[in-house]
Enzyme design. Structure first.
Site: not given
Ligand code: SIN
Length: 541
Positions: A24, A53, A124, A249, A298, A361, A396
């Site tokens: 990756g 990746t 995000e 996720h 998240r 995730h 993270r």
């Molecule tokens: C996402 O696109 O929601 C995942 C991005 C990530 O896991 O950092």
């Protein structure tokens, strides 16, 4: 647990400067940076692009907008990490992230632009600014993979695909300390059967095998992501830390109650562009839960979705919905892969709600290493999701992982081009070897999803530990060696480590949430370490 993976005796040997396990972003970056000076062999159990990746959607976080600041990126990363990040590692990552993006661009990565020479930036969860660089809309990882695959091949890195890293070869330095002498590898045929086994001796072994989402029944990770390198480290007695922090996720595409394996990701960037979560009665899930609402970190969003599912609003208890209709006709252009995944299920995001649920995730913990990949074992380096550098803490921040893989991978490769550890001779490995039958993988994965998911409890974790102990009793030296049984054994080693650490951490923090200990406790602002394949948990390594 088996102290070694059972396999036929070695029949060949290769000597090289540096061997990288995994292909990756982290492994490829390391190989590429070491290659100008060193002979580098890259070993991957599948094809180069079979890992996580290639599937990453969101992108790479970096401060590129003049209105943004490094301090803000540091702040957001530390806030998401819930008091368990290593601040100096975070500062290094954030400071080097913009250079990593420019490096990838120079190698040929075509990131999306908002206007000529200006990269398009999205947001995000947990980010206070638009700072996510993306490519092909939602195909950011594929572009990074393509770029690095090509660069590695052009640079003359030797690549061997369908080669499974079994265990480290260990020797001793003159002062008596243990040191890595190389790695034993099984070459596989197309079905995953073992063709031959050999020893790759090397001055440095770099583990870059990624996380282990496949240990859970439902995950955004592709089938190859079974944590082989982390299991190798545990069998070699190298400490793994923060492994209880498995990030779920919030939104994979929900396709039915029995869906297992890799699920299509619905990127957080969809919420970054304005989508909101609603339950089956139409009520917003994130309103009033967190000041950042649908763009909260998240762990907060995944926990809120789980709580809402448990309430079974509108009679639905296993998914909620993403309402992305406000994005309108732009959706398909901005999110082509997600549009295709939805279309395969008959969903049109411009007119329909998208059913979603959390899934495993990312592993925030991993083998204890610094940002140069160095571990407590001389000659062993670990980068990317397989490593725990302190950058992610207990949770993270979105899109920090690809960035970390390129930054840390490049740093380890560069460090190895400057100097290599001393060469040591491998000593015979007499440890008992066995395997878990691949037929038992499904039982392992359903146990983990049922009892070690978004919300945990002492009772559930104890049930999981009992079930995994019963699987361990079934490991046997007579099981046929193959990719599937090697992976199954590694998955069991990792599942036991996660359960042991999650049982020991009697609080809730980041993405480790316990129904029976819902608060974060100051006394738990510390790390736990798993130090062997029998899941022994200690307070300091
Ligand atoms: C996402 O696109 O929601 C995942 C991005 C990530 O896991 O950092």
């Amino acid at each position: 647990m088996p102290a070694r993976l059972a396999a036929p005796e070695p029949t060949w040997a290769v000597d090289i400067d540096v061997v990288v396990l995994g292909s990756g972003a982290a492994g490829l970056s390391a190989a590429l940076a070491a290659r100008p000076v060193r002979d580098v062999l890259l070993v991957t159990k599948d094809t180069l692009d079979a890992g996580s990746t290639n599937w990453a959607q969101g992108g790479l976080a970096a401060v590129l907008d003049p209105g943004d600041s490094l301090e803000s990126h540091v702040h957001d990363t530390l806030a998401a990490g819930a008091d368990l990040c290593d601040e100096s590692a975070v500062r290094t990552l954030v400071a080097e992230a913009p250079t990593a993006i420019r490096y990838l661009s120079r190698l040929g990565a075509a990131f999306d632009e908002s206007s000529h020479d200006h990269l398009a930036l999205t947001r995000e969860g947990g980010h206070s600014h638009r700072r996510i660089v993306h490519a092909g809309g939602d195909q950011s990882g594929a572009e990074v993979q393509r770029t690095l695959d090509e660069s590695v091949r052009l640079a003359g890195v030797r690549v061997v695909e369908r080669a499974f890293a079994l265990d480290l070869l260990i020797g001793r330095l003159a002062d008596g300390r243990r040191a890595v002498a190389g790695v034993r590898v099984a070459l596989l045929d197309e079905t995953g059967a073992v063709e031959s086994v050999g020893d790759v001796t090397a001055r440095a072994v770099v583990i870059a095998t990624g996380g282990f989402g496949q240990v859970f029944a439902s995950t955004s990770n592709p089938p190859a992501v079974t944590g082989d390198g982390v299991a190798i480290a545990l069998r070699a007695g190298v400490a793994v830390t923060d492994i209880e922090f498995i990030q779920f996720h919030p939104t994979v595409l929900w396709t039915g109650p029995d869906a297992t394996g890799q699920q299509a990701l619905i990127s957080e960037a969809v919420r970054g562009e304005g989508a909101v979560l609603v339950d089956a009665s139409g009520a917003r899930v994130m309103a009033g839960v967190h000041p950042q609402e649908d763009l909260a970190p998240r762990d907060v969003v995944a926990a809120a979705i789980s709580a809402r599912m448990a309430q079974a609003q509108g009679g639905v208890d296993d998914h909620v919905y993403l309402d992305a209709r406000s994005i309108g006709a732009e959706f398909e252009k901005r999110f082509p892969s997600i549009t295709a995944s939805c279309a395969a299920e008959g969903i049109d995001p411009t007119t329909d709600l998208i059913p979603v649920a959390p899934a495993a995730h990312y592993v925030c913990g991993g083998v204890k290493a610094d940002l140069d990949g160095a571990t407590d074992l001389v000659g062993l380096y670990v980068v990317g999701e397989a490593a725990c550098t302190g950058v992610h803490g207990a949770n993270r921040l979105a899109s920090n992982s690809l960035t970390e893989s390129v930054v840390a991978g490049t740093r380890v490769g560069r460090a190895l081009s400057w100097s290599l550890p001393l060469k040591v001779e491998a000593v015979d490995d007499e440890r008992p070897a066995a395997l878990l039958s691949a037929d038992l993988r499904a039982e392992l994965r359903s146990t983990m999803s049922k009892y070690v998911g978004v919300l945990r409890s002492a009772d559930g974790l104890s049930t999981a530990a009992d079930r995994l102990a019963r699987l361990e009793e079934k490991t046997d030296s007579a099981v046929e060696p193959s990719r599937r049984s090697f992976e199954a054994t590694n998955m069991l080693t990792l599942a036991r480590a996660v359960v042991a650490a999650a049982s020991a951490r009697t609080e809730s923090r980041g993405c480790h949430r316990r129904a029976d200990a819902p608060e974060s406790l100051d006394t738990w602002r510390r790390h736990l370490y798993v130090v062997d394949s029998d899941a022994t948990v200690v307070e300091s390594p």
